[in-house]
Each structure stands twice: as C-alpha cells, then as structure tokens.
Write an enzyme that holds these catalytic residues in place. Structure first.
Site, PDB file in Angstrom:
ATOM      1  CB  THR B 207       1.174  -3.605  -6.596  1.00 18.58           C
ATOM      2  OG1 THR B 207       2.032  -4.195  -7.557  1.00 18.58           O
ATOM      3  CG2 THR B 207       1.200  -4.410  -5.311  1.00 18.58           C
ATOM      4  NE  ARG B 235       9.376  -8.719 -12.037  1.00 24.28           N
ATOM      5  CZ  ARG B 235       8.539  -7.887 -11.427  1.00 24.28           C
ATOM      6  NH1 ARG B 235       7.262  -8.205 -11.297  1.00 24.28           N
ATOM      7  NH2 ARG B 235       8.956  -6.733 -10.959  1.00 24.28           N
ATOM      8  CG  ASP B 238       8.079  -5.342  -4.605  1.00 24.73           C
ATOM      9  OD1 ASP B 238       7.510  -5.470  -5.711  1.00 24.73           O
ATOM     10  OD2 ASP B 238       7.766  -4.449  -3.795  1.00 24.73           O
ATOM     11  N   GLY B 259       5.729  -0.698  -6.808  1.00 20.20           N
ATOM     12  CA  GLY B 259       6.741  -0.001  -7.598  1.00 20.20           C
ATOM     13  C   GLY B 259       7.523  -0.963  -8.459  1.00 20.20           C
ATOM     14  N   GLY B 261       9.568  -3.567  -8.818  1.00 20.44           N
ATOM     15  CA  GLY B 261       9.851  -4.592  -7.825  1.00 20.44           C
ATOM     16  C   GLY B 261      11.314  -4.933  -7.624  1.00 20.44           C
TER      17      GLY B 261
END
Lengths: 343, 343
Positions: B207, B235, B238, B259, B261
């Site tokens: 990310t 899906r 975050d 990370g 999520g």
C-alpha cells in the site's frame, strides 16, 4: 491550610470532570440491571402529526417483538451475539424498517443492503456492503466474521461467499414494498426538478440496530440497513463500517448508529464514543451526548445512536425529531419509544 | 501541612501524566519545520538479505521522486491536497508498489483497487473500493470527496462515477505486471496445498500513502492500494475506510496506514491515534507508538503507519521488519528509508 485544602479539592474536581482513566463506570445513572438489550429502528423526522395511531402501534409492537425475542435468549443464558441476531432479524423481516424486507430502492430500482456486527469480547467483526440477494444481511455479516479471514466484503463477491455459507436468498419480489418504491419515485421527481442528486432529502433513516449484554458480561453490536433512497454509484454508508456505524469492545461499550451516514463516517462516530469513554473516563451517556448532541450537531450531522456498556448503563441518543428505539432488562418489560418527548 | 502538599503535588502529577486536554503539542522531538511531507510505500517482511542493490536503489529513487514532486508543490505555496496527490500518483504509476500499476491480483486474476483521502481542514473525505478501470484510484477518491454527496463508493458504481467526472481509464493490460502475477500463482498453489484460503500469507503489504502539511497549516492524508494477493469475495481492506487506514484532522494529525488490513479495521487504527492525541494530550509519536507497537502487536496485527501533526511533528512507525518510507521538509533534502535499522 484552608487555602491548600481548597486547592486540593479543586484539583481533584478538575481531574474527575475532565479525565478519569481508565474508564471507571462510576456513572450509574442509567443502570437498571446487567442483562440488557437495546435496539433502534432508525432516527429521522418522525413526527407525531404525520403518524396514524395504527401505524404507530405497528411500530411499537414490532419493536417490542424484537426486544422480547432477543431478551428471551439472554434470559435463558444465551449469548449477546444470538440476542442481537434474533432482534435484528425480526426488524429485517418487517417492511416497517429500512433493512432486509423494507429496504429502500437505489436509483436503479434495486435494493442494496449493508450490515455489520462486532463482538466486544473478541474484538472480531464482520461486514457486508451492497448485497442484493441475501434475505438477512445481518447473517451475512456474521458469516464474514466467523467463517472468513476478512472483516468486510462487498457486492457480488460478498453474495457468493454468503451463498457458499448456506444463507437463504431472496429475489427482488421479496424485497419490493410499495411504500419504498413510491419514496424512490418521489425522490427521482424531486431530483429531476432540482437538477441535483441529493441523497439527503429523504430524512427518515430507517436503519436498524441492536446491542446486547449477556450473563458472561460480553457485549455484541449489530447494524443493518438499505442505505438511502435513490442512492447511486455503489454508495456505502456508515452502517457496515466498523468504527463509524458499528463498534463494540467490552472495556467501553457496544454501539449501533443511524443517520446521515456520510457525517457518521467522517466523524468515526461509534469509535469516538468508545474513545471518549476509554481515554477520558466519561460515562456511556456523557460520551454519546458529546458526540451526537455537540460534535454531530456542530457539523449538521443528523441521526442518533444506541450505546451500552458492560454494567448495563446505556444511552439512546439522537438529534432528530424522533428515533424508533427501546430497551429491555432484568427489571422490567420491554419499553419502546418513538418521539423525542418520550422517556 | 507537608502531607497535604505531598498529596496536592501527587494529584497534579497524576493529572499531567495521564491527561492533557486539549492536545498541546508540547512534544517537539520530531519537529524540523512547518512544511512537511511524509510518505510510505508499504510495510512488511522487507529484509536486506532478500533485496538486490539494484532493486533497493529503484525503491529509494522512486520514493525520493514522490517526495520531491509533492514538496515542490508545498514549497511553491500549493496545498497539502495537491502535494499528497502528486506524491501518490508517482507511486501508483510505478510497478514497484501495490497500488495503481503494480496492484496485486485477486483470486480471479483481476486488479481491484481501493483508495481514500481526507482533508484535515474541512473534515471532508472520499473513498473508493474495488475499482478496476481507473488509472489513478487516488483521483477517484478525490472526485468522491469533492463532487458527490457521498464519502464512499464501490465497484462498478464507483467506476461509473469516476468516468463521469472525466478520469482517465486503463485496461487490464496496463495493470498487468509479471511479478504480481507470479505472486498470485504462488499464493494459489500454497492455498491448494493447505486447503485454506489465507490472505495473510503474503506479508509484503505494498500500500502507498502520503500526508502533507502546507503553508496554511492544513493537513491532508491519502492512501491507495491493490489490497492483498489472491483476495476473494469483494474483500475491502482498511485503506478506503475512513478511521481505519486513512484519517486527518488539523487539531490532531493526518494518518495513512499499511498492513494486514483486517487488524487495522477492527482496531480503527487511524482514528485511535488521533483520539489518543485529542483526549490524552500525547504527542503524535507517542500515540503512534502506543497503537502500532503496543495495541497492534498485542493482537498480532502486522503493519505500520505514517502520522503528521500541524506543527510538523511526525511518526513513521511499524512493527514489521521494514517499511518503505520517507520525509521531506524545510530543513533538508528528501530522506528515504526501507529497513528497521535506518533512521
């Protein structure tokens, strides 16, 4: 000596008012008993003068039915998870609320539903957004939490998963309700007249939610919604967003929100209530009041929330003319309310 | 008398340690200057022994390019919004990072991207989830924030909206990168071998994100991602969830996370950092440390975040072996880091 005493007392008062860490549960104002279930069926411009006695009774009866169904589970020693599911399914299955059967229509004339759950004991959560064919979206959120490595699924992928888990489907005929379709037509003609797409013109937010506290002291929260009438572009509201419309942690509280979702997302409302309790020591009632009546009102964010802590203290707080809501606990029968002046 | 003095001092000390309200910015440890831009290109198991010098240089050069592009805007008096966009577009357009070109593949062999932005001055936010055909997802998030009544859109609806706003599209050939496709094949054979669908086996989280502070003192944050390799069921992680992977408010800080999520959603990580600052008076560095190194580590939640307050104090905090990251401000040239032992 006297002066010092005064200074000391003043300091202690300041400390108590502005900061109690960790959250101490000293405020017992709303406490009635440990087994507790609170629900809402949406906040909005719900006014006595616009309601027939017959319709009002239908709402009150359905809210009581949802409370009694959930409480029967708690009373028999069942979990807050099962109580929340039982209450929400009754509201999802009723055409009175904007969730499940009764969900509003999108701009394309479809019903796209969102739901979320969170377990205050484990911190696990599940959510679905934009699903059309699952009869009870709250069960799809449960499946995501319990049978997938994910927290949030959307659209066709979420439906595929829910069907793989064996959940019951329903077709568009099941979700069709005449009054919701009429709402869509009114919204469309209003938008055509103004040239705007304004999802906030429909200010009855019929989202449903429940929060329960069981004999083990575990809190569980759930929310289910059809979103806003005439919504477009795969809009996702606050209900399926953990921290915005739904949140639970035993250490603070469980929360379910209803209102103009965009405001609730930007203000991370549910988590903010929990954070105020955790970091300042305020009661669930004061924290809910601060977020809904001060912060949200300051931003013109209409809506409300229900919140319940691990001692059974709870808040049913809203800044709109009404919120379908109710509670039940060890001390009494199901109590349901609609308008602002009911307590 | 002495005893009373002792009690009074003790009370004051307790008050100062546990609660500083409102957030006071007394901790200036990381302060270098007011104009500041911080970025990340993902956290994960990034180890020196697995990296060639050539690839390492490619990462460092691209991070510097992103920092310099954003900072040039700040330095010319531009907004933090524009700086964040410029930095993120450079990372989205590079195959090195898991965002835009370089996004990982879903289980179905597609690239489904998420992005979010938040303006710390206005509190407005925008996010998109599960979009496949928009070249720069961060721009789609901007359009949602600035040209719709919504905060979050998903799937085809979000694409339709972004195209209506005139954003550039790209086809699957553009998003195809060989190394990401190989990652998918490896993940699939691992899942076939174990009989599990485990989205957490790929522990490089690529990310990208940026947070900037401009001459007007306004903070802006953005995050863009391809999610996790081999993801299924629509899906949502975050990154596009306001409060989880992305958050900004001038009064506390702007944050972008990277990370696993699901852990970041359940812990409402970005908003928790801001809430700790707001309600306890902790510095951005201490708040980030508490959330990433204590709370997330306690839950096995791998990842990191970048956070920047209105004085230019910032934190680049992660609990993984590495995080592609960097900062630039008035006092110096762009500084980029990859491994844990770099400062």
């Amino acid at each position: 000596m006297k002066k010092l005493f005064g200074a000391l007392l003043f300091t202690i008062m300041i400390t108590n008012n502005s900061c109690q860490e960790p959250y101490s549960n000293e405020d017992q104002i709303s406490t009635i008993g440990p087994l507790t279930l609170i629900i809402h069926g949406g906040a909005g411009t719900i006014l006595r003068q616009n309601m027939t006695t017959e319709l009002e009774n239908e709402y009150r009866d359905k809210l009581k039915e949802a409370l009694n169904a959930g409480y029967a589970i708690l009373d028999a020693g069942g979990s807050s998870r099962d109580a929340v599911i039982a209450s929400i399914i009754i509201m999802e299955d009723s055409p009175l609320f904007n969730a499940g059967k009764g969900a509003v229509f999108t701009s394309e004339g479809k019903n796209e539903m969102d739901a979320a759950v969170m377990d205050g004991n484990t911190g696990m959560a599940g959510a679905v957004a934009g699903i059309k064919v699952i009869k009870n979206p709250i069960l799809a959120a449960i499946e995501v939490m319990e049978n997938s490595p994910h927290v949030m699924m959307s659209g066709k992928g979420a439906e595929t998963f829910a069907i793989e888990q064996g959940l019951e489907t329903a077709d568009s005929a099941y979700f069709y309700t005449q009054h919701r379709y009429d709402q869509l037509l009114r919204a469309k003609s209003r938008d055509a007249a103004t040239g705007l797409h304004n999802s906030f013109t429909d200010t009855k937010f019929g989202t449903v939610g429940a929060v329960a506290l069981d004999k083990s002291g575990n809190i569980f929260a759930g929310t289910s919604t059809g979103g806003t009438t005439n919504k477009k572009w795969g809009r996702i509201g606050d209900a399926p967003i953990i921290g915005a419309g739904t949140y639970a942690e035993n250490a603070t509280c469980g929360i379910s929100c209803t209102g103009a979702g965009e405001y609730f997302i930007r203000s991370v409302v549910a988590h903010d209530v929990a954070a105020i309790m955790r970091y300042t020591g305020k009661s669930v009632r004061d924290a809910a009041e601060e977020v809904v009546m001060k912060k949200l009102v300051g931003k013109n964010g209409e809506g409300g929330l229900i919140a319940l802590d691990r001692k059974g203290n709870f808040a049913l707080t809203f800044n709109t003319p009404g919120m379908y809501r109710g509670y039940i606990n060890e001390k009494g029968r199901a109590k349901v309310m609609i308008y602002k002046d009911e307590e």
